[in-house]
Enzyme design. Structure first.
Site, short mmCIF file in Angstrom:
data_model
loop_
_atom_site.label_atom_id
_atom_site.label_comp_id
_atom_site.label_asym_id
_atom_site.label_seq_id
_atom_site.Cartn_x
_atom_site.Cartn_y
_atom_site.Cartn_z
N PHE A 112 -18.59 6.42 -15.64
CA PHE A 112 -18.71 4.95 -15.66
C PHE A 112 -18.92 4.49 -14.23
O PHE A 112 -18.01 4.54 -13.40
CB PHE A 112 -17.48 4.26 -16.25
N ASP B 142 -17.72 8.14 -6.06
CA ASP B 142 -17.47 6.78 -6.52
C ASP B 142 -15.97 6.58 -6.66
O ASP B 142 -15.35 7.02 -7.63
CB ASP B 142 -18.17 6.56 -7.87
N LYS C 227 -13.57 -3.17 -5.97
CA LYS C 227 -12.37 -3.63 -6.64
C LYS C 227 -11.24 -3.97 -5.67
O LYS C 227 -11.17 -5.07 -5.16
CB LYS C 227 -11.94 -2.62 -7.71
#
Length: 417
Positions: free
Chosen positions: A155, A240, A269
């Site tokens: 993801f 990531d 984030k």
């Protein structure tokens, strides 16, 4: 006749219940989310409060965007102070905040240069562009032949290019044609990865821990193997860490558990402290130096407000306090989940590192969504993923007592008929 503006103003002034607000969202917003039926109105630390005043322990923390809790005083203060100075210049001009932010981020990661963006997906898209450009200009791959190897179950976002290499049909179905240039191999499989890498490979892009897939943690040595393989093959290792980074796993970065330094690191984030969207591509100088003026950009990327908040986040991480706390309470979380898994309470398996866990619930007890709804009724917020799995990712400011509260609530809902 009352004007639409007057109706809107009147509606905005009238207090509305959770039920009324949920109905309004369903009528007015695209249905690209299926949120739990709670309407958050206030929040502080590890707790949120709905419009009726009910309190909930937040065990999701905005998918790690709220690693430092809701409205952390140092982060709110940094935002307030910057709001009184300047919030946006665009990158058409310099700002007095950006260089300091980049210096801190480079120092924290052990890398050289920073490309500031806004969202995680933007960071991933930017890294793909940079990797391809690097492959053509530095590695010597033939034009338009560069490939990037990714892992199944990944993801990395939901933009068109990113869903092109997703294995989640919900994210892909109906959005083709897809962008070429990607090869997918099983996660945690070094042999398959080595077989997929060739002279056209610009980069290997992986999550050190796959969050959306259910907090999947690879075998010890996998990340070291990826680093060694990419170095031998002369391609880039892109990690990531948008969800896994910045203290979540008990280390600053998840790759730190194997003392691995990737060529390119993606952050987001938590980098914005839950206040503003901030992401970044951080890389070696020879990698990011392939970009030249006009080839990539972002109006808001690196704006003074985001840089000020990002710098305050990096100040918190520099103390090591949050990493230590996540590691220590991560042991409490692991013990609690192990007890549930071995006691016949309905947990069929779990994976945990630091304050991050994926918990597999016996499907006979309900779907992940149903378990999340039952926990909501007990005052605990979590989110499901993939059938009967729920994720636990509380703010790194959570106390041991609060963590036990969440575990007790999970034990209770699993015991419900």
């Amino acid at each position: 006749m009352t004007s639409p503006a007057a109706v809107a103003e009147s509606s905005a002034a009238e207090p509305r219940s959770s039920e009324q607000l949920i109905r309004a969202e369903a009528r007015l917003l695209a249905h690209n989310y299926h949120p739990l039926p709670v309407v958050v109105a206030r929040a502080e630390g590890t707790w949120v409060e709905d419009v009726e005043g009910r309190r909930y322990l937040d065990m999701l923390a905005g998918y790690s965007a709220l690693n430092f809790g809701h409205r952390h005083p140092a982060l709110v203060d940094a935002a307030h102070r910057q709001l009184d100075e300047v919030t946006l210049t665009s990158r058409a001009f310099h700002s007095d905040r950006l260089a300091g932010f980049a210096e801190q981020l480079a120092a924290l990661t052990g890398l050289d240069m920073v490309l500031p963006m806004n969202t995680g997906a933007e960071a991933v898209e930017s890294a793909i562009k940079v990797a391809r450009k690097w492959a053509y200009e530095v590695k010597g791959v033939a034009p338009d032949r560069a490939t990037i190897v990714v892992a199944g179950g990944n993801f990395h976002g939901r933009t068109t290019t990113i869903v092109s290499f997703s294995t989640d049909e919900t994210a892909r179905a109906g959005f083709g044609p897809f962008t070429p240039g990607f090869r997918t191999v099983p996660y945690n499989d070094l042999a398959a990865l080595e077989a997929a890498v060739d002279e056209t490979t610009a980069a290997v892009l992986i999550e050190p821990i796959q969050g959306e897939a259910g907090v999947l943690i690879p075998d010890d040595g996998y990340l070291t193997g990826v680093r060694e393989l990419t170095r031998r093959a002369g391609c880039l290792f892109i990690a990531d860490e948008i969800q896994s980074g910045l203290g979540r796993t008990g280390r600053t970065l998840a790759v730190d558990h194997e003392s691995v330094v990737p060529d390119v690191l993606l952050l987001g984030k938590a980098l914005g402290g839950g206040i503003v969207p901030v992401s970044a591509v951080v890389a070696r100088r020879d990698v990011l130096s392939v970009l030249r003026p006009g080839e990539h950009g972002s109006t808001f990327g690196g704006n003074p407000l985001s840089a000020a908040v990002g710098s305050a986040v990096l100040d918190l991480l520099a103390t090591g306090e949050y990493q230590r706390h996540a590691a220590e309470l991560g042991q409490v979380l692991d013990r609690g989940l192990a007890e549930l898994a071995t006691s016949g309470a309905g947990v069929t398996g779990y994976r945990a590192r630091g304050l991050w866990a994926g918990v597999d619930v016996d499907p006979a007890l309900g779907t992940g969504r149903q378990i999340s709804e039952r926990l909501l009724a007990e005052g605990v917020l979590v989110k499901d993923t993939h059938r009967s799995t729920i994720r636990l990712a509380p703010p790194l400011t959570i106390t041991e007592d609060e963590l036990h509260t969440a575990l007790a609530a999970l034990r209770k809902v699993l015991a419900q008929p």
